[in-house]
Design a protein around this motif. Structure first.
Motif, PDB file in Angstrom:
ATOM      1  N   PRO A 114      -2.974   8.144 -23.199  1.00 26.90           N
ATOM      2  CA  PRO A 114      -3.220   7.060 -22.246  1.00 26.90           C
ATOM      3  C   PRO A 114      -2.685   7.401 -20.857  1.00 26.90           C
ATOM      4  O   PRO A 114      -1.582   7.933 -20.708  1.00 26.90           O
ATOM      5  CB  PRO A 114      -2.458   5.879 -22.853  1.00 26.90           C
ATOM      6  CG  PRO A 114      -1.344   6.518 -23.622  1.00 26.90           C
ATOM      7  CD  PRO A 114      -1.853   7.846 -24.119  1.00 26.90           C
ATOM      8  N   MET A 115      -3.474   7.087 -19.837  1.00 28.88           N
ATOM      9  CA  MET A 115      -3.127   7.387 -18.455  1.00 28.88           C
ATOM     10  C   MET A 115      -3.296   6.139 -17.595  1.00 28.88           C
ATOM     11  O   MET A 115      -4.099   5.255 -17.904  1.00 28.88           O
ATOM     12  CB  MET A 115      -4.033   8.493 -17.893  1.00 28.88           C
ATOM     13  CG  MET A 115      -4.078   9.759 -18.727  1.00 28.88           C
ATOM     14  SD  MET A 115      -2.478  10.581 -18.904  1.00 28.88           S
ATOM     15  CE  MET A 115      -2.150  11.044 -17.205  1.00 28.88           C
ATOM     16  N   ARG A 116      -2.531   6.067 -16.503  1.00 29.09           N
ATOM     17  CA  ARG A 116      -2.685   4.999 -15.527  1.00 29.09           C
ATOM     18  C   ARG A 116      -2.582   5.590 -14.126  1.00 29.09           C
ATOM     19  O   ARG A 116      -1.653   6.328 -13.816  1.00 29.09           O
ATOM     20  CB  ARG A 116      -1.631   3.907 -15.699  1.00 29.09           C
ATOM     21  CG  ARG A 116      -1.734   2.825 -14.595  1.00 29.09           C
ATOM     22  CD  ARG A 116      -0.692   1.725 -14.746  1.00 29.09           C
ATOM     23  NE  ARG A 116      -0.916   0.933 -15.934  1.00 29.09           N
ATOM     24  CZ  ARG A 116      -0.041   0.784 -16.919  1.00 29.09           C
ATOM     25  NH1 ARG A 116       1.128   1.409 -16.867  1.00 29.09           N
ATOM     26  NH2 ARG A 116      -0.309   0.029 -17.967  1.00 29.09           N
ATOM     27  N   PHE A 117      -3.552   5.280 -13.286  1.00 33.53           N
ATOM     28  CA  PHE A 117      -3.545   5.658 -11.881  1.00 33.53           C
ATOM     29  C   PHE A 117      -3.575   4.384 -11.038  1.00 33.53           C
ATOM     30  O   PHE A 117      -3.878   3.292 -11.521  1.00 33.53           O
ATOM     31  CB  PHE A 117      -4.786   6.484 -11.511  1.00 33.53           C
ATOM     32  CG  PHE A 117      -4.765   7.916 -11.990  1.00 33.53           C
ATOM     33  CD1 PHE A 117      -3.723   8.441 -12.736  1.00 33.53           C
ATOM     34  CD2 PHE A 117      -5.838   8.743 -11.691  1.00 33.53           C
ATOM     35  CE1 PHE A 117      -3.724   9.753 -13.165  1.00 33.53           C
ATOM     36  CE2 PHE A 117      -5.852  10.055 -12.108  1.00 33.53           C
ATOM     37  CZ  PHE A 117      -4.799  10.569 -12.849  1.00 33.53           C
ATOM     38  N   TRP A 118      -3.273   4.567  -9.746  1.00 35.54           N
ATOM     39  CA  TRP A 118      -3.372   3.475  -8.777  1.00 35.54           C
ATOM     40  C   TRP A 118      -4.405   3.832  -7.717  1.00 35.54           C
ATOM     41  O   TRP A 118      -4.385   4.928  -7.162  1.00 35.54           O
ATOM     42  CB  TRP A 118      -2.016   3.228  -8.109  1.00 35.54           C
ATOM     43  CG  TRP A 118      -1.036   2.613  -9.046  1.00 35.54           C
ATOM     44  CD1 TRP A 118      -0.173   3.262  -9.881  1.00 35.54           C
ATOM     45  CD2 TRP A 118      -0.839   1.220  -9.275  1.00 35.54           C
ATOM     46  NE1 TRP A 118       0.553   2.356 -10.616  1.00 35.54           N
ATOM     47  CE2 TRP A 118       0.165   1.097 -10.262  1.00 35.54           C
ATOM     48  CE3 TRP A 118      -1.408   0.064  -8.732  1.00 35.54           C
ATOM     49  CZ2 TRP A 118       0.611  -0.143 -10.723  1.00 35.54           C
ATOM     50  CZ3 TRP A 118      -0.966  -1.164  -9.192  1.00 35.54           C
ATOM     51  CH2 TRP A 118       0.034  -1.254 -10.172  1.00 35.54           C
ATOM     52  N   ARG A 119      -5.317   2.916  -7.480  1.00 30.83           N
ATOM     53  CA  ARG A 119      -6.323   3.128  -6.432  1.00 30.83           C
ATOM     54  C   ARG A 119      -5.974   2.263  -5.236  1.00 30.83           C
ATOM     55  O   ARG A 119      -5.455   1.154  -5.375  1.00 30.83           O
ATOM     56  CB  ARG A 119      -7.726   2.803  -6.952  1.00 30.83           C
ATOM     57  CG  ARG A 119      -7.864   1.406  -7.479  1.00 30.83           C
ATOM     58  CD  ARG A 119      -9.222   1.172  -8.129  1.00 30.83           C
ATOM     59  NE  ARG A 119      -9.107   0.131  -9.138  1.00 30.83           N
ATOM     60  CZ  ARG A 119      -9.780   0.116 -10.280  1.00 30.83           C
ATOM     61  NH1 ARG A 119     -10.640   1.058 -10.566  1.00 30.83           N
ATOM     62  NH2 ARG A 119      -9.605  -0.856 -11.152  1.00 30.83           N
ATOM     63  N   LYS A 120      -6.264   2.764  -4.063  1.00 33.19           N
ATOM     64  CA  LYS A 120      -6.067   2.008  -2.828  1.00 33.19           C
ATOM     65  C   LYS A 120      -7.166   2.401  -1.855  1.00 33.19           C
ATOM     66  O   LYS A 120      -7.737   3.492  -1.960  1.00 33.19           O
ATOM     67  CB  LYS A 120      -4.672   2.235  -2.245  1.00 33.19           C
ATOM     68  CG  LYS A 120      -4.308   3.659  -1.945  1.00 33.19           C
ATOM     69  CD  LYS A 120      -2.881   3.770  -1.407  1.00 33.19           C
ATOM     70  CE  LYS A 120      -1.831   3.593  -2.471  1.00 33.19           C
ATOM     71  NZ  LYS A 120      -1.054   2.400  -2.415  1.00 33.19           N
TER      72      LYS A 120
END
Length: 260
Positions: free
Chosen positions: A190-196
Motif C-alpha cells: 500500500p502506498m500514499r502520495f499527496w497531490r497539489k
C-alpha cells in the motif's frame, strides 16, 4: 527516493490496512524493478542527470536516495555525493552498491537534517516530495543546507497526472492524498502520495527562498525506443513527471528576485 514504477500499472486502488509507504518491507523487490525499467532508468534518472549537467567536484545531497542508482551516476560523473533516506533497508542496498564512496545517513525529510548550513552545492530530490503533505518545512531545510546560489533539482508526479487518480475527480486546487497498491513480483504494497496544484508547488519553492529556474517535461531516453517500443510511445506522448530546477537565493533577497 526514486519512488515510481511504470505508471500504467499504478492504478488508484484503495490501499489495504498495512502500513503505507513501508519501503523496508519491499526494498529488494523495489530496487530490482527500479534498476532498469522504462520510467526510472530511461526517463526519470536521465532527465535528472541532464538537468544537473556537469557536476564535477560539486557537493551533492541525494535526498531520498533509495538503493542509490542516482547517487552512483552522480558519483561516476565526479560529484561528491551524500545520500539520505528514511528507509534503513533501502540504505543497506545503497551501501552494497556504493561501498564507501558515498556517505549515507538514515534521515526523514520531515525532520531537521544532520548537516551544517551551506554544506552542499546541489540537492537532488528524485520522486520524493510528493510523499509530503506540507513541502514547507522540508524545503526550508533543503534551502538551509544549500550554499547561496546552490540548486535543488526535483522531480515529482505531474499534477495533471495525479489529478486523474480517483473517481470522482478530486478538487484540483486542493492538496489531497491518494492511495493505491503497487505490485512487485506478486507482492502488493500500500502506498500514499499527496497531490497539489502546480501553483502550490511553485509557491512553496519561492516561499522557502528559492528562485525558479527551470520547469521541465522531458522526453524519455531515445535508447528506450527499441527496448520498450510500446511503452516508449506512450511515455513520449503522455505527461508523467514534472521536473524543477530552483536556485537558493542569498539571505535577504527580495521577492522580486523569486521568479522564472
Amino acid at each position: 527516493m526514486e519512488r515510481a514504477t511504470d505508471v500504467p500499472e499504478r492504478g488508484a486502488q484503495p490501499a489495504g490496512p498495512a502500513r503505507v509507504n513501508d519501503y523496508d518491507s519491499f526494498a529488494e523487490a523495489y530496487a530490482a524493478e527500479n534498476e532498469d525499467n522504462l520510467v526510472n532508468a530511461y526517463y526519470e534518472r536521465p532527465a535528472m542527470l541532464a538537468l544537473a549537467g556537469d557536476v564535477t567536484g560539486r557537493r551533492i545531497l541525494d535526498a531520498g536516495c533509495g538503493s542509490g542508482p542516482l547517487s552512483a551516476a552522480l558519483r561516476d560523473r565526479g560529484a561528491v555525493v551524500t545520500g539520505i533516506d528514511a528507509s534503513a533497508g533501502m540504505l543497506a542496498l545503497a551501501r552494497r552498491r556504493l561501498g564507501d564512496d558515498v556517505a549515507l545517513h538514515v534521515a526523514d525529510l520531515r525532520d531537521p537534517l544532520p548537516f551544517d548550513d551551506g554544506a552542499f552545492d546541489d540537492v537532488v530530490a528524485s520522486l520524493v516530495l510528493h510523499y509530503l503533505e506540507d513541502w514547507g518545512p522540508t524545503l526550508a531545510e533543503l534551502r538551509r543546507v544549500l550554499r547561496p546560489g546552490g540548486r535543488l533539482i526535483a522531480s515529482v508526479d505531474h499534477p495533471f497526472v495525479a489529478y486523474t487518480f480517483g473517481d470522482p475527480r478530486p478538487d484540483y486546487f486542493a492538496t489531497t492524498s491518494y492511495t493505491f497498491d503497487w505490485t512487485f513480483n506478486g507482492q502488493s504494497v500500500p502506498m500514499r502520495f499527496w497531490r497539489k496544484p502546480l501553483h502550490a508547488m511553485t509557491d512553496a519553492f519561492t516561499t522557502a527562498g528559492f528562485r525558479l529556474s527551470v520547469i521541465s517535461e522531458p522526453q524519455p531516453d531515445p535508447a528506450a525506443r527499441e527496448l520498450f517500443p510500446d511503452g516508449f510511445h506512450d511515455l513520449s506522448t503522455t505527461t508523467c513527471f514534472l521536473f524543477f530546477v530552483v536556485e537558493a537565493l542569498p539571505p535577504g533577497a527580495g521577492s522580486n528576485d523569486q521568479g522564472l
